[in-house]
Scaffold this active site. Structure first.
Site: not given
Ligand code: NCD
Length: 303
Positions: A50-51, A79, A100, A128
């Site tokens: 999703r993100t 590397k 991320r 997040h």
């Molecule tokens: C979440 C995350 O990555 O923290 N997912 C997301 O970004 N929608 C929640 C999760 O992974 O449980």
């Protein structure tokens, strides 16, 4: 400007982003060329559906372009390149970066080296903030207001970064009641609870969803975060602690909303998906619009 945690924005700035998201939702064509000629880099050192895809679709729907990687093995990190060098290099190519990373604190570290706006798309079990903007837009759009709600947050409260950011953000609104529902092994970290107390909010902690479900305006479910466990037997023991189904929902208010950042594992039975109160897929869609608004804001393109 960068976004590492929700408090990096004032309440006014958050309201501007939410209003802009709502305008984009109603008039998407007005924004379809706003980012023409701009490049977003998505650096994903940890898996995501999703993100990453919502950032990429957000940028493309604004007329911009995207570069990046979805796992570190396909970048020079494999590397041995340092985070510093990766960020300095990507800053030479892109106009804005979303990253991320599995390590807590990596986002603030990256901010030291970026020369373009930087967005934390999740750093370990820490924060997040773009999921939180998504959650705030969902609550504002579906409940009308961000104040005066009883919110139950259920599942892995220790390791879930989405709930850490959400509680920090919601603690800035008034009349909120927080109910933390988790097994005793996965409780909300003390630093988050201390922050609530210092802002004169009260919270309740319980193991029983059943005992509190009738009080909730919002039920925020989360998965048990397998990747954060050193002991997989412990994960196996805790992973199905909560499974929300229609029977358990019988006691809940008719206008309660059920949110989940997704991915879902077992914690919400699929039979719940057709219940009107289940809004988690709508929530995922709000996430794309809020990221469109965020990109416009950070690139200062509103005018
Ligand atoms: C979440 C995350 O990555 O923290 N997912 C997301 O970004 N929608 C929640 C999760 O992974 O449980």
């Amino acid at each position: 400007m960068n976004l590492v945690q929700p408090e990096d924005f004032s309440i006014e700035q958050i309201n501007e982003i939410l209003s802009l998201s709502q305008d984009i939702m109603s008039n998407p064509s007005k924004y379809s060329k706003v980012c023409e000629g701009k490049l977003l880099a998505t650096l994903f050192f940890e898996p995501s559906t999703r993100t990453r895809l919502s950032f990429e679709s957000a940028m493309k729907r604004l007329g911009g372009n995207v570069i990046g990687f979805s796992e570190p093995n396909s970048s020079s990190v494999s590397k041995g390149e340092s985070l510093k060098d990766t960020i300095k290099t990507v800053s030479c190519y892109a106009d804005i970066i979303a990253m991320r990373h599995p390590l807590e604190g990596s986002a603030s570290e990256a901010c030291k080296y970026t020369s373009v706006p930087f967005i934390n798309a999740g750093d370990g079990k820490n924060q997040h903030p773009t999921q939180t903007l998504t959650d705030l837009l969902t609550i504002k759009s579906l409940k009308g207001d961000l104040n005066n709600h009883t919110i139950g947050i259920c599942g892995d409260l220790e390791n879930g970064r989405t709930v850490h950011s959400l509680v920090k953000a919601m603690s800035r609104y008034s009349g909120m009641k927080f109910i933390f529902i988790s097994p005793k092994e996965l409780k909300m970290p003390s630093y988050i609870k201390e922050e609530l107390t210092s802002k004169n909010h009260t919270y309740i902690e319980t193991e029983s969803l059943d005992e509190v479900i009738d009080k909730l305006d919002i039920l925020y479910m989360t998965r048990v975060q397998r990747e954060r466990f050193n002991d997989l037997d412990e994960y196996e023991r805790l992973k199905d602690f909560y499974i929300l189904d229609l029977k358990k929902l019988k006691k809940a208010k008719n206008d309660m909303i059920i949110m989940h950042p997704l991915p879902r594992v077992n914690e919400i039975d699929e039979e719940v998906d057709d219940d009107e109160r289940a809004v988690y897929f709508k929530q995922a869609r709000y996430g794309m619009f809020v990221r469109m608004a965020l990109i416009i804001k950070l690139l200062e393109l509103e005018k």
